[in-house]
Design an enzyme around this catalytic site. Structure first.
Site, PDB file in Angstrom:
ATOM      1  N   LYS A   1       0.789  -1.223   0.011  1.00  0.00           N
ATOM      2  CA  LYS A   1       0.106  -0.030   0.131  1.00  0.00           C
ATOM      3  C   LYS A   1       0.736   1.281  -0.054  1.00  0.00           C
ATOM      4  O   LYS A   1       0.258   2.247  -0.245  1.00  0.00           O
ATOM      5  CB  LYS A   1      -1.053  -0.117   1.156  1.00  0.00           C
ATOM      6  CG  LYS A   1      -1.922  -1.355   1.178  1.00  0.00           C
ATOM      7  CD  LYS A   1      -2.942  -1.178   2.069  1.00  0.00           C
ATOM      8  CE  LYS A   1      -3.939  -2.116   1.941  1.00  0.00           C
ATOM      9  NZ  LYS A   1      -3.664  -3.469   2.083  1.00  0.00           N
TER      10      LYS A   1
HETATM   11  C1  LIG Z   1      -4.450  -4.568   1.644  1.00  0.00           C
HETATM   12  C2  LIG Z   1      -3.624  -5.846   1.529  1.00  0.00           C
HETATM   13  C3  LIG Z   1      -4.007  -6.999   0.647  1.00  0.00           C
HETATM   14  C4  LIG Z   1      -5.381  -6.868  -0.079  1.00  0.00           C
HETATM   15  O1  LIG Z   1      -5.337  -5.785  -1.207  1.00  0.00           O
HETATM   16  P1  LIG Z   1      -6.653  -5.265  -1.737  1.00  0.00           P
HETATM   17  O2  LIG Z   1      -6.279  -4.312  -2.394  1.00  0.00           O
HETATM   18  O3  LIG Z   1      -7.590  -4.899  -0.460  1.00  0.00           O
HETATM   19  O4  LIG Z   1      -7.290  -6.394  -2.450  1.00  0.00           O
HETATM   20  C5  LIG Z   1      -3.255  -7.959   0.573  1.00  0.00           C
HETATM   21  N1  LIG Z   1      -2.090  -8.241   1.132  1.00  0.00           N
HETATM   22  C6  LIG Z   1      -1.627  -7.316   2.257  1.00  0.00           C
HETATM   23  C7  LIG Z   1      -0.541  -7.379   2.896  1.00  0.00           C
HETATM   24  C8  LIG Z   1      -2.472  -5.931   2.327  1.00  0.00           C
HETATM   25  O5  LIG Z   1      -1.705  -5.044   3.127  1.00  0.00           O
END
Ligand SMILES: *Cc1c(COP(=O)(O)O)cnc(C)c1O
Length: 488
Positions: free
Chosen positions: A107
């Site tokens: 993210k």
């Molecule tokens: C947020 C997250 C996901 C999922 O991603 P989305 O965009 O919500 O589908 C998977 N793995 C990690 C480590 C995350 O932080």
């Protein structure tokens, strides 16, 4: 390029307006008017920043080149390594390492650049109000958004996280976050409670007018904000380029991506990449035991009448996957249809669809399979993956077995294994010392990997945010936060 709401084509705005709003006033999500097409030959040898420029400029065509390049350079500076998204090859797989940013999860890619876009949008639109970012998090969005927005001028951020639904490191990353513009609250519910209440508050007329009086306007740092999604398209192309550069594929050859999925944001960016012309065979939707998406892609039935499970991949513990709304729009091109589906979901927690989703494959990994995968990959390749990545790997193997396909598969490696040290200890059969930092040390000694410095630094940080609240207090807490601010 304009952006319009998935629930009303006439609700059409510029990129700046779309990211400032976060969510459309009709409750829909903003989508681009069309998918720009690229010629991958022209992108092959670009470094990450130049590639980001070539992709993003197609959506942000009203930005001056110097401005967009400046924002990209600032977002992907030395917060990231030289190659921010390294592609690792093991004996039978490729991992796109997306966890080398400040909070050790993918993210950071979007949340390092979204604050800069917002800052720019506030300036360019002469906005009178300040922005209050409301964020619901299953763990990683919260820490990443707090880090990205800390001390950004004219923007405040409040994060709600589920008290019992995040890892210890995720909690510490949030509760120790400094910045005179941050509020962090643990709620007594799960991620869905947090997300659905945040969405309601965005539409709450009384709240909107109250915060306006206090000089604020809401926006979102969740992946419902289109400004979160677009920057994630870039690393799909970057992964492909690295495979070509490593002579693993020839230009034009199709590959598949396995994506650990929760809110459907990351994988949707992959879908955008495919629509733009990246040669993708399948987008593999990898879920944990909260496998509502597996069911949906098999049967067309989305049935949210179920309890959320807390799993060892907590950032994917989600029942209402917000970005599915965008996919349904892109497949049907029918905003009225989406509006009906979504109101069905809100009222009955259920909908049914007869669409063909050929580009996707969906499956899930249960708790034991996920831990086994961490062990298997480490024993075979001396390579350490986290629980979310292990879900991606486990489902990629199921896909391989089911479909007997032979194309190269890239697993998106979404977080550092150290963020989920308790589960990793268990997976590797090591002895849990009960204490977070001792556990990290045990993993380090056993795997001969480095504990990320961002985790070591947490040890000496003070807990600044220690408030637990009930879901019903979310509005009150927001108003109090702003009230206190205005007094100071
Ligand atoms: C947020 C997250 C996901 C999922 O991603 P989305 O965009 O919500 O589908 C998977 N793995 C990690 C480590 C995350 O932080």
């Amino acid at each position: 390029m304009k952006f319009f709401s998935t629930r009303n084509k006439d609700n059409i705005v510029s990129f700046n307006e779309a990211i400032l709003e976060g969510i459309a006033s009709d409750g829909g999500l903003f989508v681009p008017e069309y998918f720009p097409k690229v010629n991958i030959d022209n992108l092959l040898n670009l470094d990450y920043k130049d590639l980001a420029y070539e992709i993003l400029r197609l959506y942000l065509d009203d930005f001056k080149e110097t401005k967009l390049r400046e924002i990209i350079a600032k977002a992907y500076d030395d917060k990231f390594p030289e190659n921010p998204a390294f592609l690792k090859k093991t004996s039978n797989c490729y991992y796109l390492e997306l966890y080398h940013g400040r909070t050790l999860a993918f993210k950071d890619f979007a949340l390092s650049i979204l604050p800069l876009f917002l800052e720019n949008a506030i300036k360019e639109s002469n906005l009178k109000e300040k922005i209050l970012i409301l964020t619901a998090t299953s763990g990683d969005t919260g820490s990443s958004a707090l880090s990205g927005f800390s001390n950004v001028y004219n923007i405040d951020i409040i994060v709600f996280f589920p008290q019992n639904g995040v890892s210890e490191i995720q909690r510490l990353q949030m509760t120790t976050q400094v910045g005179n513009n941050t509020g962090v609250f643990a709620i007594d519910g799960n991620f869905d409670d947090a997300q659905s209440n945040v969405k309601k508050i965005f539409k709450d007329k009384e709240m909107l007018s109250k915060i306006k009086e206090m000089g604020y306007k809401f926006s979102s740092a969740n992946s419902i904000n289109i400004g979160r999604l677009l920057p994630q398209i870039v690393y799909y192309f970057h992964a492909y380029n690295q495979l070509v550069a490593m002579n693993e594929i020839s230009v034009g050859e199709k590959v598949s991506f396995s994506v650990p999925t929760g809110n459907f944001g990351d994988i949707l960016a992959g879908y955008y990449a495919k629509r733009m012309g990246l040669p993708i065979e399948k987008l593999i939707i990898a879920s944990n035991e909260n496998n509502i998406l597996t069911e949906f892609f098999e049967t067309g039935i989305y049935d949210a009448n179920r309890n959320l499970k807390i799993t060892n991949s907590p950032s994917m513990d989600i029942i209402i996957s917000s970005n599915l709304e965008r996919l349904i729009y892109h497949k049907t091109n029918d905003t009225e249809f989406v509006k009906n589906i979504e109101s069905n979901l809100e009222e009955n927690r259920f909908f049914k669809l007869n669409e063909d989703f050929d580009e996707f494959y969906a499956n899930f990994s249960n708790e034991d399979e996920t831990l086994d995968e961490i062990k298997r990959v480490f024993e075979k390749d001396c390579y350490l993956i986290d629980t979310h990545t292990a879900v991606g790997e486990s489902v990629a193997r199921k896909y391989r077995n089911d479909k007997k396909s032979s194309e190269k598969i890239i697993v998106l490696s979404t977080a550092s294994a150290y963020k989920f040290s308790n589960s990793v200890i268990k997976a590797l059969g090591l002895k849990d010392r009960g204490d977070l930092f001792s556990n990290c040390k045990i993993i380090k000694d056993f795997t001969k990997t480095q504990i990320p410095k961002e985790i070591l630094e947490l040890k000496d940080k003070k807990i600044i945010h220690d408030k637990n609240i009930e879901v019903s207090q979310m509005k009150e807490v927001i108003l109090k936060y702003l009230g206190d601010k205005n007094e100071n």
